[in-house]
Scaffold this motif. Structure first.
Motif, PDB file in Angstrom:
ATOM      1  N   SER A  34       0.723  -1.197  -0.067  1.00  0.00           N
ATOM      2  CA  SER A  34       0.230   0.063  -0.367  1.00  0.00           C
ATOM      3  C   SER A  34       0.907   1.111   0.038  1.00  0.00           C
ATOM      4  O   SER A  34       2.133   1.517   0.143  1.00  0.00           O
ATOM      5  CB  SER A  34      -0.210   0.064   1.080  1.00  0.00           C
ATOM      6  N   ALA A  35       0.472   2.385   0.224  1.00  0.00           N
ATOM      7  CA  ALA A  35       1.239   3.455   0.002  1.00  0.00           C
ATOM      8  C   ALA A  35       1.525   3.922   1.323  1.00  0.00           C
ATOM      9  O   ALA A  35       3.091   4.315   1.499  1.00  0.00           O
ATOM     10  CB  ALA A  35       0.046   5.303  -0.635  1.00  0.00           C
ATOM     11  N   GLU A  36       0.622   3.660   2.141  1.00  0.00           N
ATOM     12  CA  GLU A  36       1.727   3.581   3.174  1.00  0.00           C
ATOM     13  C   GLU A  36       2.886   2.886   3.954  1.00  0.00           C
ATOM     14  O   GLU A  36       3.361   2.742   4.596  1.00  0.00           O
ATOM     15  CB  GLU A  36       0.584   3.215   4.016  1.00  0.00           C
ATOM     16  N   GLN A  37       2.679   1.328   3.809  1.00  0.00           N
ATOM     17  CA  GLN A  37       3.736   0.182   3.750  1.00  0.00           C
ATOM     18  C   GLN A  37       5.055   1.094   2.677  1.00  0.00           C
ATOM     19  O   GLN A  37       5.852   0.640   2.956  1.00  0.00           O
ATOM     20  CB  GLN A  37       3.027  -1.002   3.022  1.00  0.00           C
ATOM     21  N   ALA A  38       4.978   1.161   1.767  1.00  0.00           N
ATOM     22  CA  ALA A  38       5.104   1.779   0.220  1.00  0.00           C
ATOM     23  C   ALA A  38       6.141   2.622   1.148  1.00  0.00           C
ATOM     24  O   ALA A  38       8.178   3.149   1.270  1.00  0.00           O
ATOM     25  CB  ALA A  38       5.428   1.828  -1.117  1.00  0.00           C
ATOM     26  N   ALA A  39       5.999   3.996   1.805  1.00  0.00           N
ATOM     27  CA  ALA A  39       6.197   5.269   2.693  1.00  0.00           C
ATOM     28  C   ALA A  39       7.189   4.491   3.525  1.00  0.00           C
ATOM     29  O   ALA A  39       8.620   5.249   3.802  1.00  0.00           O
ATOM     30  CB  ALA A  39       5.427   6.005   3.071  1.00  0.00           C
ATOM     31  N   ALA A  63       5.724   4.411  -3.668  1.00  0.00           N
ATOM     32  CA  ALA A  63       4.840   4.328  -4.186  1.00  0.00           C
ATOM     33  C   ALA A  63       3.646   3.382  -3.969  1.00  0.00           C
ATOM     34  O   ALA A  63       4.442   2.083  -3.461  1.00  0.00           O
ATOM     35  CB  ALA A  63       4.529   4.881  -5.305  1.00  0.00           C
ATOM     36  N   ALA A  64       2.714   3.005  -3.955  1.00  0.00           N
ATOM     37  CA  ALA A  64       1.789   2.438  -4.047  1.00  0.00           C
ATOM     38  C   ALA A  64       1.930   1.256  -5.402  1.00  0.00           C
ATOM     39  O   ALA A  64       1.948   2.727  -6.406  1.00  0.00           O
ATOM     40  CB  ALA A  64       0.406   2.029  -3.609  1.00  0.00           C
ATOM     41  N   ALA A 102      -2.975  -3.617  -3.386  1.00  0.00           N
ATOM     42  CA  ALA A 102      -2.083  -3.895  -2.494  1.00  0.00           C
ATOM     43  C   ALA A 102      -2.342  -5.033  -1.383  1.00  0.00           C
ATOM     44  O   ALA A 102      -3.597  -5.470  -0.855  1.00  0.00           O
ATOM     45  CB  ALA A 102      -2.138  -3.171  -1.565  1.00  0.00           C
ATOM     46  N   GLY A 103      -1.237  -5.937  -1.285  1.00  0.00           N
ATOM     47  CA  GLY A 103      -1.519  -6.382  -0.924  1.00  0.00           C
ATOM     48  C   GLY A 103      -1.575  -8.013  -1.015  1.00  0.00           C
ATOM     49  O   GLY A 103      -1.555  -9.430  -0.856  1.00  0.00           O
ATOM     50  N   ASN A 104      -2.840  -8.440  -2.785  1.00  0.00           N
ATOM     51  CA  ASN A 104      -3.062  -8.822  -2.679  1.00  0.00           C
ATOM     52  C   ASN A 104      -1.605 -10.105  -3.581  1.00  0.00           C
ATOM     53  O   ASN A 104      -0.984  -9.873  -4.144  1.00  0.00           O
ATOM     54  CB  ASN A 104      -4.202  -9.115  -4.322  1.00  0.00           C
ATOM     55  N   LEU A 105      -1.513 -11.537  -3.458  1.00  0.00           N
ATOM     56  CA  LEU A 105      -0.808 -12.288  -3.805  1.00  0.00           C
ATOM     57  C   LEU A 105      -0.984 -13.004  -4.903  1.00  0.00           C
ATOM     58  O   LEU A 105      -2.140 -13.506  -5.178  1.00  0.00           O
ATOM     59  CB  LEU A 105      -0.879 -13.584  -2.738  1.00  0.00           C
ATOM     60  N   GLU A 148       9.119  -8.916   5.462  1.00  0.00           N
ATOM     61  CA  GLU A 148       8.532  -7.950   4.650  1.00  0.00           C
ATOM     62  C   GLU A 148       7.265  -8.666   4.060  1.00  0.00           C
ATOM     63  O   GLU A 148       6.148  -7.483   3.331  1.00  0.00           O
ATOM     64  CB  GLU A 148       9.611  -7.353   3.585  1.00  0.00           C
ATOM     65  N   LEU A 149       7.258  -9.062   3.347  1.00  0.00           N
ATOM     66  CA  LEU A 149       6.272 -10.769   2.407  1.00  0.00           C
ATOM     67  C   LEU A 149       5.593 -10.347   3.499  1.00  0.00           C
ATOM     68  O   LEU A 149       4.277  -9.770   3.115  1.00  0.00           O
ATOM     69  CB  LEU A 149       6.990 -11.623   1.606  1.00  0.00           C
ATOM     70  N   LEU A 150       5.453 -10.666   4.744  1.00  0.00           N
ATOM     71  CA  LEU A 150       4.343 -11.157   5.099  1.00  0.00           C
ATOM     72  C   LEU A 150       3.427  -9.402   6.275  1.00  0.00           C
ATOM     73  O   LEU A 150       2.484 -10.078   7.076  1.00  0.00           O
ATOM     74  CB  LEU A 150       4.772 -11.844   6.358  1.00  0.00           C
ATOM     75  N   ARG A 151       4.984  -8.397   5.720  1.00  0.00           N
ATOM     76  CA  ARG A 151       4.008  -7.192   7.033  1.00  0.00           C
ATOM     77  C   ARG A 151       3.040  -6.765   5.662  1.00  0.00           C
ATOM     78  O   ARG A 151       2.027  -5.721   6.014  1.00  0.00           O
ATOM     79  CB  ARG A 151       4.781  -6.875   7.220  1.00  0.00           C
ATOM     80  N   VAL A 152       2.930  -7.229   4.337  1.00  0.00           N
ATOM     81  CA  VAL A 152       2.301  -6.962   2.913  1.00  0.00           C
ATOM     82  C   VAL A 152       1.074  -7.574   2.760  1.00  0.00           C
ATOM     83  O   VAL A 152       0.391  -6.771   2.139  1.00  0.00           O
ATOM     84  CB  VAL A 152       3.594  -5.879   2.444  1.00  0.00           C
ATOM     85  N   LEU A 153       1.222  -9.004   2.702  1.00  0.00           N
ATOM     86  CA  LEU A 153       0.374  -9.577   2.219  1.00  0.00           C
ATOM     87  C   LEU A 153      -1.218  -9.415   3.172  1.00  0.00           C
ATOM     88  O   LEU A 153      -1.127  -9.158   3.953  1.00  0.00           O
ATOM     89  CB  LEU A 153       0.418 -10.674   2.597  1.00  0.00           C
TER      90      LEU A 153
END
Length: 404
Positions: free
Chosen positions: A102-107, A131-132, A260-263, A295-300
């Motif tokens: 997501s935008a927040e995660q990317a930042a 950026a997302a 965002a987060g879709n595997l 990091e993947l688990l933080r985003v998924l």
């Protein structure tokens, strides 16, 4: 309005025919052609073909005149950056299993890597920008993909049907908690298996898939995919992760939105992809590239269920819009049989995917667009009317910034 010259990206998973046929070139090509890029990505920006025949980078054009090219609304939000990238994607083999932040995660991720001094061109860098990167893929041909986590009860049925004794403890882990939490627990367990355990488990799963295919079982397509991935990526944890995902077949005109987060992993087919102009990818497997599991688990996003298929909302006759929440882009499909007026207060790229069309501006300027050709329309350009230039209908895809 100006014609674009666009870069073709020769990734190994690409097709030797699909993009070349669209562009009217000889097939098969000497090397795989995976993506045709239309936009202002710094890695391969499109080039504007001026009336004098001189080409100029779209990236330079936006930098010199953001308000005129992007429009005030778009420039105020995105600066000199075109927020979207339009592609023709032609997959002959599976792409890596991946998700985007997501935008927040990317930042947050970008700031952390900058602070840690990780070089931006490092092979272990996760975040190339802050950026997302939401995406949408619309099928031009029958298009196969894995996307999103399957409904857990359905996955338990699938795994029990395979009936692999060595996999039973993992199946029952999900059966005991058939929800997003259970999916997270099972996925984390599978993706972090020691290589020795993974090497011992995978052959049993693949053998069960072979048997299921021979018996023409209910999960034939899923098993064939697992077998193809297992052959292409032996010993890869992404093969087991793929057991948990929706297996999707899109028909031409069908689309899926990948927030965002879709595997997901694209498997085979040709489609029109539109995405945010970002390079942020967190890989899960099916690739020799860097995989950062924490990091993947933080985003998924472990939200589960059927993946919605978009078929476009017809806003005017012949014009279908694929609505998503993404502020960076919007994709429309135009089936052109007569005159269609096109107007927008921001930048546009239009790609002709079938037939040929004539674009006529309110000022009387004319431009013919053949199959495979694309055109840039700046925010300051007048509205245009699109009509077939031949006797048959034509098809266009139109990329704009989102309306949010």
């Amino acid at each position: 309005m100006d014609l674009l010259h666009n870069a073709v990206r020769p990734y190994a998973w690409g097709s030797r025919t699909a993009i070349a046929e669209l562009l009217g070139k000889e097939v098969p090509t000497p090397h795989p052609e995976a993506e045709l890029w239309m936009g202002a990505h710094p890695g391969d920006p499109s080039r504007i073909v001026g009336a004098d025949g001189v080409e100029r980078s779209l990236l330079d054009l936006l930098s010199a005149d953001p308000d005129g090219q992007l429009g005030t609304r778009c420039a105020n939000r995105w600066g000199t950056r075109l927020p979207f990238l339009l592609k023709v994607l032609a997959a002959e083999e599976a792409l890596s299993l991946q998700a985007h932040p997501s935008a927040e995660q990317a930042a947050q991720g970008f700031a952390a890597e900058e602070s840690a001094g990780v070089p931006r061109d490092s092979a272990i860098r996760n975040y190339k920008d802050p950026a997302a990167k939401p995406e949408l893929i619309c099928a031009l041909t029958e298009f196969h993909a894995l996307a999103g986590f399957r409904e857990p009860h359905r996955t338990v049925t699938f795994l029990r049907t395979l009936d692999v004794p060595e996999f039973a403890p993992y199946t029952e882990l999900l059966a005991a908690q058939p929800d997003s939490g259970g999916l997270r627990a099972l996925f984390t367990t599978l993706i972090t298996l020691p290589q020795t355990a993974l090497g011992a488990l995978l052959p049993h799963v693949l053998d069960a898939c072979v048997l299921h295919v021979k018996e023409h079982g209910e999960f034939d397509a899923e098993c064939r995919t697992i077998l193809e991935l297992g052959e292409a990526y032996p010993g890869d944890a992404g093969v087991l992760a793929a057991l948990l995902l929706n297996r999707i077949v899109l028909q031409p005109g069908d689309a899926i939105h990948l927030p965002a987060g879709n595997l997901h992993a694209y498997l085979h087919g040709t489609g029109i992809e539109i995405l945010a102009n970002s390079d942020n990818v967190l890989r899960c497997g099916l690739t020799p590239k860097h995989v950062d599991v924490p990091e993947l688990l933080r985003v998924l996003d472990f939200t589960c269920g059927d993946m919605p298929v978009l078929r476009g909302e017809e806003t005017t006759p012949g014009v279908s819009v694929y609505r998503t929440p993404a502020p960076e882009f919007e994709l429309s499909r135009l089936e052109v049989t007569g005159e269609t007026r096109v107007n927008h207060d921001g930048p546009q790229i239009m790609l002709c995917t079938r037939g040929s069309v004539e674009l006529v501006s309110e000022l009387g300027d004319r431009l013919e667009l053949l199959q495979g050709q694309s055109v840039w329309l700046a925010a300051s350009d007048p509205a245009v009317v699109v009509r077939p230039s031949g006797t048959e209908s034509a098809q266009l895809f139109r990329a704009t910034a989102g309306t949010d």
